[in-house]
Design an enzyme around this catalytic site. Structure first.
Site, mmCIF file in Angstrom:
data_model
loop_
_atom_site.group_PDB
_atom_site.id
_atom_site.type_symbol
_atom_site.label_atom_id
_atom_site.label_comp_id
_atom_site.label_asym_id
_atom_site.label_seq_id
_atom_site.Cartn_x
_atom_site.Cartn_y
_atom_site.Cartn_z
ATOM 1 N N GLU A 1 0.832 -1.207 0.000
ATOM 2 C CA GLU A 1 0.000 0.000 0.000
ATOM 3 C C GLU A 1 0.869 1.261 0.000
ATOM 4 O OE1 GLU A 1 -3.972 -0.086 0.421
ATOM 5 O OE2 GLU A 1 -3.829 -0.711 2.531
ATOM 6 N N GLU B 1 -4.483 -8.614 2.327
ATOM 7 C CA GLU B 1 -5.584 -8.313 3.237
ATOM 8 C C GLU B 1 -6.763 -9.275 3.086
ATOM 9 O OE1 GLU B 1 -3.144 -4.620 3.201
ATOM 10 O OE2 GLU B 1 -3.749 -6.120 1.725
#
Length: 270
Positions: A124, A144
């Site tokens: 990210e 995730e």
């Protein structure tokens, strides 16, 4: 010689060398997993880079051969041990999103220099940077979904816009690891380099950027961010509003003079 800046925290070292700031996530015992102290340091670093005229580019890297293994939810829930850092945390609204490069991104280019693991929150962060240099044996991935979580750093939005829908959904929905070579083919990163050389290669890029006119570089970044999803006609109006002042700047005059005189330009950001 690099100077360590006082905005450094126990898990984030910020150093300046001329026009370049190097930000190092420094929690190697936890593979540089994100902590509250680290996020405060990152948010402070991005603000410093944006607000300091002499700084033209930043580099984000990780200590001891690892970029970032994602969020340490337990550590992120604990306040920093340093009272000064706790005070700074209280003074920076949304320091976690700013640290992650989700909100309030720096006005100057940020280069990711990646060794080892850059997964979950590490990828990210990568997606929030402007240029990405990755060691050939690094591991990327947004894990995730595998853990029943959601990529809150913005990758569900940014990744499809950066590399296209099909490739982004492959990464996001399978939550699999991605090799640097595959990431390069997808257009997710800029360069694959031998192991142990990512920071040096990123510094070469940073020096090239620092030699350019800072007003021009910042205007290019701003134009892209403000127009990325506008129709061309509307985007060109904003581009003109941002670009014409650069064309009329002293830096632009200096660039022309330096070209005619066959010497390096000396830009002053004015």
């Amino acid at each position: 010689m690099a100077e360590r800046l006082p905005i450094s925290t126990e898990h984030c070292t910020v150093e300046r060398d001329g026009h370049v700031v190097v930000v190092t996530m420094d929690r190697p015992e936890a593979r540089n997993a994100l902590s509250s102290a680290m996020l405060v340091g990152l948010a402070s670093a991005w603000a410093y880079i944006s607000e300091t005229p002499e700084v033209r580019v930043g580099i984000l890297t990780g200590a001891q051969g690892t970029f970032c293994a994602g969020a340490d939810l337990k550590a992120m829930g604990q306040p920093p041990s340093d009272p000064a850092v706790r005070e700074r945390m209280a003074q920076i609204p949304n320091f976690h999103w700013k640290g992650l490069l989700r909100d309030g991104r720096p006005t100057k280019p940020i280069i990711a220099a990646i060794e080892g693991y850059a997964v979950a929150g590490g990828t990210e962060l990568l997606v929030g940077t402007d240029l990405r240099v990755v060691a050939e044996d690094a591991t990327l991935g947004l894990y995730e979904a595998r853990r029943g979580l959601f990529p809150m750093g913005g990758s569900a939005i940014r990744l499809p816009r950066q590399i296209g829908y099909a490739a982004a959904m492959d990464i996001l929905l399978t939550a699999r690891s991605v090799s640097p070579r595959e990431a390069l083919d997808m257009g997710l990163i800029n360069k694959v380099v031998p192991s142990g050389t990512a920071l040096a290669a990123a510094r070469e890029l940073a020096d090239q950027i620092a030699e350019c006119g800072p007003l021009a570089v910042q205007a290019i970044l701003r134009t892209y961010r403000e127009t990325a999803h506008l129709p061309e006609e509307e985007a060109l109006k904003i581009s003109d509003e941002i670009g014409w002042p650069v064309i009329g700047s002293e830096d632009a005059k200096e660039g022309s003079r330096a070209f005619k005189e066959k010497r390096p330009a000396v830009y002053r950001g004015a």
